[in-house]
Write a protein that holds these residues in place. Structure first.
Motif, short mmCIF file in Angstrom:
data_model
loop_
_atom_site.label_atom_id
_atom_site.label_comp_id
_atom_site.label_asym_id
_atom_site.label_seq_id
_atom_site.Cartn_x
_atom_site.Cartn_y
_atom_site.Cartn_z
N ALA A 94 43.43 34.64 175.97
CA ALA A 94 43.43 33.19 175.79
C ALA A 94 44.84 32.65 175.59
N ARG A 95 45.59 33.32 174.73
CA ARG A 95 46.95 32.83 174.45
C ARG A 95 47.84 32.95 175.69
N GLU A 96 47.71 34.04 176.43
CA GLU A 96 48.54 34.22 177.63
C GLU A 96 48.25 33.15 178.67
N ASN A 97 47.02 32.67 178.70
CA ASN A 97 46.63 31.69 179.71
C ASN A 97 46.50 30.27 179.16
N LYS A 98 47.02 30.08 177.92
CA LYS A 98 47.02 28.76 177.28
C LYS A 98 45.61 28.15 177.26
N ALA A 99 44.64 28.98 176.95
CA ALA A 99 43.25 28.55 176.88
C ALA A 99 42.78 28.62 175.43
N MET A 100 41.89 27.72 175.05
CA MET A 100 41.30 27.72 173.72
C MET A 100 39.99 28.50 173.75
N CYS A 101 39.84 29.46 172.85
CA CYS A 101 38.57 30.15 172.65
C CYS A 101 38.12 29.85 171.22
N TYR A 102 37.01 29.18 171.12
CA TYR A 102 36.52 28.69 169.82
C TYR A 102 35.09 29.16 169.61
N THR A 103 34.82 29.79 168.47
CA THR A 103 33.47 30.22 168.15
C THR A 103 32.79 29.15 167.31
N ALA A 104 31.59 28.76 167.74
CA ALA A 104 30.90 27.63 167.12
C ALA A 104 30.18 28.06 165.84
N TYR A 105 30.65 27.53 164.73
CA TYR A 105 29.96 27.64 163.44
C TYR A 105 29.78 26.22 162.92
N ASN A 106 28.75 25.55 163.45
CA ASN A 106 28.62 24.12 163.21
C ASN A 106 28.36 23.78 161.74
N HIS A 107 27.88 24.74 160.94
CA HIS A 107 27.60 24.42 159.54
C HIS A 107 28.87 24.06 158.76
N ARG A 108 30.02 24.47 159.25
CA ARG A 108 31.27 24.07 158.58
C ARG A 108 31.43 22.55 158.55
N LEU A 109 30.74 21.88 159.46
CA LEU A 109 30.83 20.42 159.54
C LEU A 109 29.64 19.73 158.88
N GLU A 110 28.78 20.50 158.26
CA GLU A 110 27.70 19.92 157.45
C GLU A 110 28.34 19.14 156.30
N PRO A 111 27.99 17.85 156.09
CA PRO A 111 28.68 17.05 155.07
C PRO A 111 28.72 17.69 153.68
N HIS A 112 27.63 18.29 153.23
CA HIS A 112 27.63 18.89 151.90
C HIS A 112 28.45 20.18 151.85
#
Length: 311
Positions: A94-112
């Motif tokens: 990813a870094r060599e090709n200037k690409a973003m690799c993101y693993t989705a953990y949507n609970h981090r954005l849970e308001p509480h």
């Protein structure tokens, strides 16, 4: 951003919805709604981003293909590979090709969950003694009827990955590393459908996960020097309540602050916005969290296997 969705199941359809006008095509080998059966059939000029809602086994191959061609990737948790070193390989590609690799953990954005992180970071709780989380849904039968889901460590990587990620989100370096399996049961399924894990140190952590909670539910209780903090339910299963109680010395009923939310799940839309912001500002890919999670989940999975062999 022009996004394709790979894997047009329940998660893939949610990702397609929240991608909105960014969505250009779907890839799925069996779903007739999909535009292509294989990602390699999609012209590279047609997209720059892939939202990967796929089983664990093909993740390394598919992500390697995408990242080596400079395509940004959001992949559903956990980011699992056959060998631990392959997650570091994906980060390097990813870094060599200037690409973003993101693993989705949507609970981090849970308001509480964000409120809990901020309260812990503020120091108002003082020394934190213990954190207990329970995460349960009623999907045992659905999982049992899915050959690729009812295998391995079962509920552990499915729900346990969320709980472990949340612990790191809240506690960072203060989180003890010595996680162990307290119990693992196969009440209805071939793979474990109810698991409890824990770790001991200056902070004690116990995480319970199950597929046998017929009404979906989440709870968290944090006990600390200056008070306690509690979460009851998630927005998607709401109403969801966050409570902070301040200790009274030497004892007595504590005053409390409580916030209850009754709303639709905001995390999927928020996570897509967050992912786009990472891409737009060319943030470097960092998969160190995924490497840690793979090692912890792998070790716990091995422990479950050993316990079953002894039994």
């Amino acid at each position: 951003m022009r996004a394709i969705v790979i894997g047009l199941g329940i998660q893939g359809k949610k990702r397609r919805q929240h991608a909105g006008t960014d969505f250009v095509a779907a890839v799925d080998p069996v779903n007739p709604e999909a535009d292509y059966p294989d990602v390699k059939d999609v012209p590279l000029a047609d997209y720059d981003t892939a939202l990967c809602c796929i089983p664990d086994e093909p993740k390394f191959e598919i992500l390697s293909y995408l990242l080596s061609r400079g395509k940004h990737v959001l992949v559903e948790k956990p980011l699992w590979t056959p060998r631990d070193s392959e997650i570091a390989t994906l980060e390097k590609i990813a870094r060599e090709n200037k690409a973003m690799c993101y693993t989705a953990y949507n609970h981090r954005l849970e308001p509480h969950f964000v409120r809990m992180r901020d309260l812990i970071a503020s120091g108002r709780l003082g020394k934190i003694y213990r954190c207990h989380m329970f995460y349960g849904n009623g999907t045992a039968r659905l999982v049992r009827e899915s050959a690729w889901r009812d295998q391995g460590a079962g509920v552990l990587p499915d729900l346990g990955s969320h709980l472990l990620d949340t612990c790191r989100f809240w506690f960072g370096a203060a989180l003890p590393e010595n996680f162990r399996v307290i119990s693992a049961h196969h009440f209805e399924n071939r793979a474990p459908d109810h698991v409890v894990i824990g770790a001991e140190g200056a902070l004690s952590v116990e995480l319970e996960m199950t597929l046998l909670m017929w009404r979906n539910h989440f709870t968290c209780d944090i006990l600390a020097e200056n008070g306690t903090a509690h979460i009851r339910s998630l927005c998607k299963w709401g109403p969801a309540t966050f409570t902070h109680r301040t200790r009274v010395l030497p004892s007595g009923r504590p005053p409390e602050e409580s916030i209850t939310l009754t709303q639709d799940d905001p995390t999927w839309a928020a996570e897509y916005v967050h992912f786009k912001s990472l891409v737009e500002r060319s943030a470097p890919t960092d998969l160190s969290q995924d490497i840690w999670l793979q090692k912890v989940l792998g070790s716990l999975g091995d422990s479950i296997t050993q316990l079953e062999q002894v039994a």
